[in-house]
Motif scaffolding. Structure first.
Motif, PDB file in Angstrom:
ATOM      1  N   UNK A  22       0.838  -1.203   0.000  1.00 47.01           N
ATOM      2  CA  UNK A  22       0.000   0.000   0.000  1.00 47.01           C
ATOM      3  C   UNK A  22       0.875   1.256   0.000  1.00 47.01           C
ATOM      4  N   UNK A  23       1.871   1.262   0.891  1.00 45.38           N
ATOM      5  CA  UNK A  23       2.708   2.452   0.992  1.00 45.38           C
ATOM      6  C   UNK A  23       3.538   2.675  -0.277  1.00 45.38           C
ATOM      7  N   UNK A  26       0.455   3.607  -3.107  1.00 40.51           N
ATOM      8  CA  UNK A  26      -0.764   4.333  -2.735  1.00 40.51           C
ATOM      9  C   UNK A  26      -0.940   5.630  -3.549  1.00 40.51           C
ATOM     10  N   UNK A  27       0.151   6.301  -3.807  1.00 39.09           N
ATOM     11  CA  UNK A  27       0.053   7.573  -4.506  1.00 39.09           C
ATOM     12  C   UNK A  27      -0.469   7.384  -5.929  1.00 39.09           C
ATOM     13  N   UNK A  30      -4.037   6.286  -5.871  1.00 38.58           N
ATOM     14  CA  UNK A  30      -4.955   7.351  -5.465  1.00 38.58           C
ATOM     15  C   UNK A  30      -5.159   8.373  -6.589  1.00 38.58           C
ATOM     16  N   UNK A  51      -8.414  -1.468  -2.761  1.00 38.52           N
ATOM     17  CA  UNK A  51      -7.459  -2.189  -1.897  1.00 38.52           C
ATOM     18  C   UNK A  51      -7.993  -3.563  -1.522  1.00 38.52           C
ATOM     19  N   UNK A  69       2.360  -3.206 -10.995  1.00 44.37           N
ATOM     20  CA  UNK A  69       1.794  -1.854 -11.056  1.00 44.37           C
ATOM     21  C   UNK A  69       0.648  -1.777 -12.072  1.00 44.37           C
TER      22      UNK A  69
END
Lengths: 176, 502
Positions: A22-23, A26-27, A30, A51, A69
């Motif tokens: 996630x980290x 996440x960008x 989002x 998620x 990705x």
């Protein structure tokens, strides 16, 4: 820890690995959600759904077939589409009115638009324009595919794209 | 990407900037922190809902299985009882029929004999009549001879000669006939006496037989109330007489002592850590069940059992006061940090606690004792079914091997411990800790088991059972937690139980 290892652990439903994934992404995830949704709150909801889908379907991911990705981005896009479908009765492709066309001059007058500003431009498009534009321009789907995904006609897809182009052009002209 | 959406300046502009943008995480493009926790919570909820969907199935399935087994057992038991009763009735009717046949054949024989006797009596009467006529004739002849003797008294020799020689006198023929008749009559008379004697004996036999048959006839009804039988130790220890036919269904209940070992692998939570551990426990087990005999060797058993396991243990640890180790000061109080390894039915728990040492003047090296009492409780109910195979049988003793499956409900799994701190004989501080192990474990679980049972039947339907089996849970007993620890419960049970067969 390498991405492959993290993915391997995430496949075992390891929460630490899922958090690490996630980290790391996440960008990007989002920003996709922001492009499809009209506001941050909706984008957050869409991302949360995405998620859940990513973590529950991560076992299906095969590194041989592509990068994580791109695989996860597709899931995020699908999740956004599901969110829009769920939260609007149907894609409103005829909602464009003259008053919406009036782009309020609220952006910076820099020569080069930032990613944030461009994202916001897309966000401000009506839902139908926005969705078709995102799918066609940024995700690379054809009109046939878009028509199939959104359950609309190919003509509608084309006209929505054309109108979105026109609107964005107007916006860009104002900004630039 | 298709050709159709490749060439457009505006599109190209957006595509180049927004596709795979290389931007630093900023406030606008970084999602809120609660999104991930929200996603995890939603995932956990989904898992729970899935379990809830599956769990009622187990809830429904177990009682349903119990109901079906009990119902089938009841039906089959009833039917077998009815069949048994019908067999008894049939046997009784057959006995009656045989008796009636014997009586009928003997009656026919008697009738035949009576007819023979009647015919013989008629013949006898006819002979008697002939004899009387002959007697009259003889009397007449004698009268005539007497007259002649009177008339010719001097010639008796001649008369006798005439009598003895029929050719000498025309009356001689009559005399001869008379003698002959007399002989015949004499013989006949002897024969009739014998015949009458035989008839009398025969009649006596018939009467005796009839009496005997009257005794053999339909059995008298058994009294409805059985006479009270006083049970003695000897009567218990007498071997059961195996005269009755074995029933297909047999219900029983037993209570016994259980000697059990549990073994569990890693399980942990924030409070304590459980490691691999083997421990033996004593307990009681109560069992009600039924057995269906498939054939001479195989049988199926359905049991509803309850196991209650308690274990009380105490361990003492003696430390030396060492201000540099395990002791620290907090808010002007001396604190002792004690670490423990706690045994439980579910394994070994490690824990740490703090005990207050205020008001005690301790010197380096002073002995310090802490005593820990642990009481562990485990209660499990199980519904099990097993296939039994008779390995050996001699008289009323049998050795069976069994393999089975059981559905368990863990009602209680907890342990409590009291830790006391002593300075010499003086208690300084104590703390009570209670742990509910069910917080970590699933209350329902499936187990498989394999075992041996030695059984001996005594009189009065009492039996003694010695059992040993190995059991293992078929899935993890641990509730879903962050560590995803998998926990299986397995171990050996040995039991001795006394039971009653219905």
């Amino acid at each position: 820890m390498q991405l492959e290892e993290i993915i391997l652990l995430a496949k075992k439903q390891d929460r630490k690995a899922q958090t690490a994934l996630y980290h790391q992404f996440k960008s990007g995830w989002f920003m996709i959600c922001l492009r499809y949704c009209s506001n941050r709150a909706d984008a957050s909801d869409a991302l949360q759904n995405a998620l859940i889908l990513i973590f529950s379907k991560i076992e299906q991911f095969d590194a041989v077939q592509g990068e994580f990705k791109s695989w996860s981005s597709k899931i995020v896009v699908n999740s956004c589409l599901m969110f829009l479908r769920k939260n609007t009765n149907r894609f409103q492709f005829n909602e464009l009115k003259e008053d919406i066309l009036m782009y309020e001059e609220q952006h910076t007058q820099d020569d080069v638009l930032s990613v944030e500003e461009m994202t916001k431009m897309i966000q401000e498009l009506p839902i139908g324009y926005r969705t078709v534009f995102n799918l066609y321009v940024l995700e690379g789907y054809t009109h046939v595919e878009i028509a199939e995904i959104l359950e609309i006609s190919i003509g509608t897809s084309k006209s929505q794209l054309s109108k979105s182009r026109k609107l964005l052009k107007q916006k860009l002209e104002v900004v630039l | 990407m298709s050709k159709e959406n490749k060439y457009n300046e505006l599109e190209q502009f957006f595509r180049s900037r927004l596709r795979n943008p290389k931007v630093e995480p900023e406030a606008w493009n970084v999602p809120d922190d609660d999104i991930l926790s929200g996603a995890f919570a939603a995932m956990d909820k989904e898992v729970k809902e899935e379990k809830k969907k599956g769990f009622p199935l187990m809830y429904i399935l177990a009682p349903l299985l119990l109901f079906v087994f009990t119902f089938l057992a009841f039906i089959i038991f009833n039917q077998s009882k009815q069949v048994e009763n019908l067999n008894k009735e049939l046997a009784h009717i057959k006995t009656q029929q045989n008796t009636e046949q014997v009586v009928a054949s003997e009656d026919a024989q008697i009738n035949k004999n009576i007819q023979t006797i009647a015919a013989q009596e008629e013949a006898l009467e006819a002979n008697q009549y002939t004899q009387s006529i002959n007697a009259d004739a003889a009397q007449n002849l004698e009268d005539r001879s007497f007259t002649r003797r009177k008339h010719d008294s001097n010639n008796s020799f001649a008369f006798s000669q005439k009598v003895n020689n029929p050719r000498l006198d025309r009356n001689a023929n009559l005399a001869f006939n008379n003698d002959a008749n007399y002989f015949i009559g004499k013989t006949k008379e002897t024969s009739i006496v014998a015949e009458e004697k035989a008839s009398s004996t025969f009649n006596n036999n018939i009467i005796a037989k009839a009496f005997e048959l009257s005794q053999v006839g339909p059995k008298p009804m058994k009294p409805l109330v059985r006479p009270l039988r006083i049970l003695t130790l000897n009567s218990f220890l007498e071997e059961k007489e195996s005269t009755s036919t074995p029933s297909k269904w047999r219900a029983y209940m037993s209570v016994g002592h259980l000697y059990s070992s549990f073994k569990m692998n890693a399980i942990s939570n924030a409070n304590y850590t459980l490691e691999d551990y083997d421990k033996y426990y004593n307990g009681i087990q109560f069992l009600v069940g039924s057995t269906y005999s498939v054939n001479e060797k195989f049988s199926l058993s359905f049991d509803l059992g309850f196991r209650g396991i308690h274990n009380k243990s105490t361990f003492t640890k003696i430390n030396s006061y060492d201000s540099a180790n395990e002791f620290y000061s907090a808010e002007n109080e001396l604190m002792y940090r004690a670490s423990f390894d706690i045994t439980s039915p579910l394994g070994l728990f490690s824990d740490e606690m703090e005990l207050k040492m205020d008001g005690i003047d301790m010197s380096e090296g002073d002995p310090m004792k802490n005593k820990t009492n642990i009481h562990q409780i485990l209660r499990v109910a199980n519904l099990s079914t097993a296939l039994n195979y008779e390995l050996f049988s001699s008289g009323n003793t049998s050795l069976n091997a069994s393999v089975g499956l059981s559905f368990n409900r863990l009602f209680e799994a907890r342990h409590k411990m009291t830790v006391k701190m002593y300075d010499g004989a003086e208690e300084m501080d104590n703390k009570l800790f209670q742990y509910n192990d069910l917080n970590l474990l699933r209350p329902f679980f499936w187990e498989s088991n394999i075992g041996l049972n030695l059984r001996r039947d005594f009189a009065n339907n009492i039996f003694l059972n010695l059992g040993a089996n190995y059991h293992r849970s078929l899935h993890s007993l641990t509730r879903a937690n962050a560590n995803n620890a998998k926990t299986t419960l397995h171990g050996f049970n040995s039991s001795i139980s006394i039971g009653y067969t219905f």
